[in-house]
Design a protein around this motif. Structure first.
Motif, short mmCIF file in Angstrom:
data_model
loop_
_atom_site.label_atom_id
_atom_site.label_comp_id
_atom_site.label_asym_id
_atom_site.label_seq_id
_atom_site.Cartn_x
_atom_site.Cartn_y
_atom_site.Cartn_z
N VAL A 117 75.76 59.94 67.41
CA VAL A 117 75.92 61.13 68.25
C VAL A 117 76.13 60.74 69.71
N THR A 118 77.07 61.40 70.35
CA THR A 118 77.25 61.20 71.78
C THR A 118 77.36 62.54 72.49
N ALA A 119 76.92 62.53 73.73
CA ALA A 119 77.17 63.67 74.61
C ALA A 119 77.84 63.10 75.85
N THR A 120 77.96 63.90 76.87
CA THR A 120 78.55 63.39 78.12
C THR A 120 77.50 63.56 79.20
N ASN A 125 73.21 55.90 82.34
CA ASN A 125 71.93 55.28 81.96
C ASN A 125 72.22 54.23 80.88
N THR A 126 71.19 53.77 80.22
CA THR A 126 71.36 52.66 79.26
C THR A 126 72.23 53.04 78.06
N LYS A 127 72.36 54.33 77.79
CA LYS A 127 73.18 54.76 76.65
C LYS A 127 74.65 54.96 77.03
N THR A 128 74.97 54.83 78.31
CA THR A 128 76.33 55.15 78.78
C THR A 128 77.37 54.25 78.12
N SER A 129 78.45 54.87 77.70
CA SER A 129 79.49 54.15 76.97
C SER A 129 80.86 54.67 77.39
N LYS A 162 68.28 62.78 71.56
CA LYS A 162 68.69 62.45 70.18
C LYS A 162 70.03 61.72 70.13
N CYS A 163 70.68 61.58 71.31
CA CYS A 163 72.02 60.96 71.33
C CYS A 163 71.92 59.44 71.26
N ASP A 164 72.86 58.84 70.54
CA ASP A 164 72.95 57.38 70.48
C ASP A 164 73.72 56.85 71.68
N PHE A 165 74.66 57.63 72.18
CA PHE A 165 75.50 57.24 73.31
C PHE A 165 75.62 58.41 74.29
N MET A 166 76.03 58.08 75.50
CA MET A 166 76.42 59.11 76.47
C MET A 166 77.77 58.69 77.04
N LEU A 167 78.77 59.53 76.85
CA LEU A 167 80.09 59.17 77.38
C LEU A 167 80.12 59.32 78.89
N MET A 168 80.87 58.42 79.50
CA MET A 168 80.99 58.44 80.96
C MET A 168 81.55 59.79 81.43
N PRO A 169 81.05 60.28 82.57
CA PRO A 169 81.52 61.58 83.05
C PRO A 169 82.99 61.55 83.46
N ILE A 170 83.61 62.71 83.45
CA ILE A 170 84.97 62.85 83.98
C ILE A 170 84.86 62.91 85.49
N VAL A 171 85.47 61.97 86.14
CA VAL A 171 85.47 61.97 87.61
C VAL A 171 86.87 62.32 88.06
#
Lengths: 200, 200
Positions: A117-120, A125-129, A162-171
């Motif tokens: 699971v990923t969110a944005t 943080n450490t989950k950022t991908s 609960k997310c395994d990853f966090m996608l990098m934000p849209i800049v």
């Protein structure tokens, strides 16, 4: 299935739009309303990019009934004849009462395989991908993916933890770092980034 | 100004949503209605990516009055206090009666410099360009850019024949090549591609 290095070059991706638990302006947990435009625009993006299912996550039964009513119109012969492309996109939608129910539905469709699971997130943080790294992990681990988007003022920590990853934000490119895209636009951009990165 | 090789690394970009002349299902020229969602979502994408102005192109005076009424609400103190980010995004909108008027407005803002115009096309031809090449040309020629998006079933040839470039179409990942994004989603993806390509 970690360690399985047989690459699945076409991982199954799922998307969920979370209406609860999300935050309001003051950081309190609320439930937002479903909007018709989120159904249409996001379903069309999902269909274009080959997302397998688009979950609407709301615990409110009346909201589920509303969505089902809209969707049932697009199942009618008249609507299909009027715009079969729209019918096809909206067929990806499924309403579920919670995040956990979305996971269960994916496991059923993927023969017991649990999604990564990923969110944005605006805060690295450490989950950022990167989108590329996320897609690579799905391929390497032969796992389906689930991408979460929040409504209101964003996902509550009950969900993000609960997310395994966090996608990098849209800049964006605004000089003052303005970054207030609609969730519909954010979904479109992330779909494009996830698949374009894979093609490199 | 062709031949001027002083690079302008931050070309001015403008965007126009065309409501006339566009095509209907049968390929006839029509005028489409303005929608509130197009105003909000596209303005937010423009603001995020530093687009200088977002033109709504409609020859219908009543439609202009409608847009101006919506925009005037977002100029009120109460609305600014409620959501200053939305106010800021919607401030980019200007209604003009025709494509030629959008060009004239840009020339005024850019000290007489005429924009290089691009639209998007599903059919590659001699004008087809990548976002990267389009941005590079703007920089090299020190010209502003204008990106056109059609409503209805797309831009009429009266408009596309005035384009200097045609950006490559968004090709999704659906196995059956489904490609029916909303114009709001398409704008978001092209904004992202134009600026991401430049960063490479």
């Amino acid at each position: 299935m970690k360690g399985n290095k047989i690459l699945n070059n076409d991982p199954s991706l799922y998307l969920a739009l979370i209406h609860h638990p999300v935050l309001n302006k003051r950081g309190e947990i609320i439930t937002t309303s479903v909007t018709n435009m989120d159904l249409h625009d996001i379903a069309r993006s999902c269909r274009t990019y080959g997302i397998k299912k688009y979950f609407i996550v709301t615990p409110i039964e009346l909201q589920k009934e509303l969505v089902d009513k809209i969707l049932s119109y697009w199942q009618e012969l008249e609507a299909i004849e009027f715009n079969k492309d729209r019918h096809s996109a909206l067929s990806l939608i499924q309403v579920v009462p919670s995040f956990d129910d979305a996971i269960k539905e994916i496991e059923i469709l993927e023969n017991g395989n649990t999604p990564l699971v990923t969110a944005t997130s605006a805060c690295p943080n450490t989950k950022t991908s990167t989108p590329e790294a996320y897609m690579k992990t799905l391929s390497e681990e032969n796992r389906p993916g689930l991408i979460l988007f929040g409504t209101g003022h964003g996902l509550s920590s009950q969900i993000t933890e609960k997310c395994d990853f966090m996608l990098m934000p849209i800049v964006g490119k605004a000089k003052d770092h303005y970054n207030h895209l609609s969730v519909r636009s954010a979904v479109a951009i992330y779909c494009d980034r996830l698949y374009r990165e894979k093609d490199k």
